[in-house]
Design an enzyme around this catalytic site. Structure first.
Site, mmCIF file in Angstrom:
data_model
loop_
_atom_site.group_PDB
_atom_site.id
_atom_site.type_symbol
_atom_site.label_atom_id
_atom_site.label_comp_id
_atom_site.label_asym_id
_atom_site.label_seq_id
_atom_site.Cartn_x
_atom_site.Cartn_y
_atom_site.Cartn_z
ATOM 1 N N ASP A 1 13.911 7.494 -6.698
ATOM 2 C CA ASP A 1 13.363 6.986 -5.439
ATOM 3 C C ASP A 1 13.735 5.519 -5.239
ATOM 4 O OD1 ASP A 1 12.020 7.134 -3.019
ATOM 5 O OD2 ASP A 1 10.086 6.561 -3.889
ATOM 6 N N GLU B 1 0.842 -1.191 0.000
ATOM 7 C CA GLU B 1 0.000 0.000 0.000
ATOM 8 C C GLU B 1 0.871 1.232 0.000
ATOM 9 O OE1 GLU B 1 -3.681 2.061 2.498
ATOM 10 O OE2 GLU B 1 -2.787 0.186 3.178
ATOM 11 N N GLY B 2 0.542 2.203 -0.852
ATOM 12 C CA GLY B 2 1.216 3.480 -0.891
ATOM 13 C C GLY B 2 0.215 4.595 -0.676
#
Length: 641
Positions: free
Chosen positions: A139, A24-25
């Site tokens: 990232d 989950e982000g």
């Protein structure tokens, strides 16, 4: 099914049956799903119901970016679409090997060092491809580099990627998006970014993998970013002494503060990692008894085709060579102790380099380093001698015979003596740092795993100590142990300690990680036991999911690491007291009646064997494409193809 309102329908787009949520982000959820059309499992990433326009654009950018990249080191996108509520989704490879840091923290095992460096090499090759396509990831974190079931890493999560346009420079200012623990200095300052920005982030990812810690920690993001910009990281080997210096030095190049001091490209970074791999194979691993502090008996760099081995040279030493001796090799020299109170140093070409004195028999294995050799004798003394000059740096005195290998751990050596003491001595001075008394005499060499020193005594007690301070952590009792145990990882936070007992039983103790230390599983420590019905003087060897053990009855057996089940058995004519070693998919074993063999590790089929008039009790050495064997009469023979 997920009860949240933004959970997907049971059969999304009439094709994907969602199973459980696996990630989950801030803007999306990731599910394990089954593709009903193709009958395979996939990862399905679904945008939340209500997201900001910027998050939707980032999600769409990730889809577009992944669709442009075709490389084995980048996760593959399979499909994209919208569900019944109009939410965007895409499906991709399901990777279940865990994040990149699951490759560590590093222990002193050559297999793990090779696996880590080869995986890192694949990541920088993928970054080179990404950068050549005009992209900067921005990232990279351990969770954005996932391992597949094959152990190979794939880069994912391209939501923050910067895409160049046309011939524009691969730099941009004003962006500080990313994860603070892995952010390059120029990115933290909102400055110009480029390929070396991603390489810095990957350096921080590798640091986390090898040490178990991120390079910088702080109370808040700003404190962490300040350290990235202004403060040097601790060298990885100071955080985790099991990290070989070549790996530590390579990682610090990635973490250089100035952009121009880092590798300029993924291709240049690959050269640094390849150099570290070659240095580890060449010098760090062979100098420790049985290939490293895990004592697993794996030696890199063995003959590629042992079927073509032929005698290369032989040399007679000053005295006999007997159990528990071993041929130990470093970058420049081989070392073999004798019963004539000498340590023989040989060049790999077979020329005699030096004979170092001792006050009594030198039957224990030695530790051979780049500039020094450390060896013990039956009079209880341990010497550190300069290899170039032959000058004794220091001498440490114990109260009883030394028949085990001094074990290098960080800036100290662990030394076990026959009176049951385990000493830790300073590498520079030889002065005692701490001592621990076991229940009975010690013949087995100590090993180190997860920062714990593990030593077995002759009443069967297995002791676990803090390797740095000597405080006892745990102990369990089996039966008398003369041969050295070994340890093998079985999961992200588990391992098996393989203990050979004199009575003939091979025990596998289940070790689990608790509060930063591996301990026997309190609920059920014994994973399996195998009875060879003959005394065990030889230490076991581990390769992959297999354990190899030779008994005094002359049987060489291969067992499944996890279950202990028989895989194959080979009966030899003579007693096996020399510990088998494994390299390149072959097991090398010698017997007391003079037989020397190379055996296919998968099938148990001998592919090369020779018989001599004199037997072998010393553990052989495999390195640099050669097999080195020390016979009981003091003759050392080398075999090459």
């Amino acid at each position: 099914m997920d009860p949240r309102p933004d959970s997907p329908s049971p059969l999304l787009a009439d094709r994907y049956r969602t199973l459980e949520r696996i990630g989950e982000g801030g803007s999306a959820l990731v599910y394990r799903a089954t593709d009903a059309h193709l009958g395979r499992e996939v990862a399905l990433k679904l945008l939340h119901d209500h997201v900001l326009p910027s998050d939707r654009r980032r999600f769409e950018r990730e889809i577009r970016t992944l669709s442009r990249i075709s490389h084995p080191g980048v996760i593959s996108i399979y499909d994209l679409g919208t569900d019944e509520q109009g939410r965007l989704y895409f499906t991709m490879q399901l990777l279940e090997g865990g994040p990149f840091h699951c490759l560590g923290p590093l222990e002193d095992t050559p297999e793990q060092h090779e696996r880590f460096l080869e995986a890192a090499h694949e990541v920088v090759a993928a970054l080179d491809h990404i950068h050549a396509a005009g992209m900067i990831h921005r990232d990279l974190t351990p969770h954005n580099i996932l391992l597949g079931a094959d152990g190979r890493p794939r880069i994912m999560d391209f939501g923050l990627v910067y895409l160049s346009e046309g011939t524009r420079d691969l730099t941009r200012t004003g962006y500080t998006l990313g994860t603070p623990q892995y952010m390059a200095p120029e990115q933290a300052k909102g400055g110009r970014i480029g390929p070396a920005t991603d390489l810095y982030s990957f350096g921080a990812v590798m640091y986390r993998a090898v040490t178990g810690r991120v390079p910088f920690e702080g109370d808040n993001d700003q404190a962490i970013l300040y350290q990235h910009v202004y403060e040097p990281p601790l060298p990885p080997e100071q955080v985790n002494p099991a990290v070989p210096r070549p790996i530590s030095e390579a990682l610090l190049i990635f973490l250089a503060k100035r952009y121009e001091d880092r590798p300029a490209s993924g291709a240049a970074a690959a050269l640094h990692l390849r150099g570290a791999l070659e240095a580890v194979r060449r010098s760090h691993v062979p100098g420790q008894y049985r290939g490293g502090l895990a004592r697993a008996g794996y030696h890199p760099g063995g003959p590629t085709d042992p079927r073509r081995l032929e005698a290369a040279w032989e040399l007679k030493l000053a005295g006999e060579v007997s159990w528990p001796a071993a041929v130990v090799g470093g970058r420049d020299y081989l070392a073999v102790g004798t019963r004539r109170s000498t340590l023989s140093l040989l060049e790999h070409s077979g020329h005699r380099y030096a004979e170092l004195p001792a006050a009594d028999e030198v039957t224990g294995p030695v530790t051979l380093e780049r500039k020094h050799v450390v060896y013990g004798a039956w009079d209880g003394s341990v010497r550190k001698v300069d290899l170039r000059t032959g000058v004794e740096r220091w001498r440490h005195r114990t109260r009883a015979e030394i028949t085990s290998a001094p074990s290098r751990w960080g800036d100290s050596y662990l030394i076990a003596s026959r009176d049951g003491h385990l000493h830790s001595v300073d590498e520079e001075s030889g002065e005692l740092r701490w001592a621990y008394k076991t229940v009975a005499p010690i013949a087995a060499s100590p090993l180190v795993w997860g920062g714990s020193a593990i030593v077995a005594d002759e009443e069967g007690w297995i002791h676990g100590l803090d390797a740095s301070g000597g405080s006892p952590l745990w102990k369990v009792q089996l039966s008398a142990v003369h041969a050295t145990p070994c340890v093998a990882p079985t999961g992200r936070e588990s391992a098996l300690l393989i203990v050979p007992t004199w009575e003939g039983e091979l025990h596998a103790l289940r070790m689990i990680l608790e509060r930063g230390r591996y301990r026997p599983d309190a609920a059920d420590p014994l994973s399996w036991t195998y009875d060879l019905e003959a005394e065990l003087w030889a230490s076991p060897a581990v390769w992959g999911q297999r354990v190899f053990v030779g008994s005094w009855s002359g049987d060489l057996r291969c067992l499944d690491l996890v279950s202990g089940d028989d895989l194959w058995e080979l009966h030899l004519g003579g007693r096996i007291t020399a510990s088998p070693v494994v390299s390149g998919g072959y097991v090398y074993v010698a017997t007391e009646d003079g037989e020397v063999l190379a055996v296919n590790a998968l099938s148990g089929t001998p592919v090369w064997r020779e018989r001599f008039d004199v037997g072998v009790q010393a553990t052989p050495l495999v390195m640099d494409g050669a097999l080195y064997v020390a016979f009981m009469d003091g003759t050392v023979r080398a075999f090459r193809h």
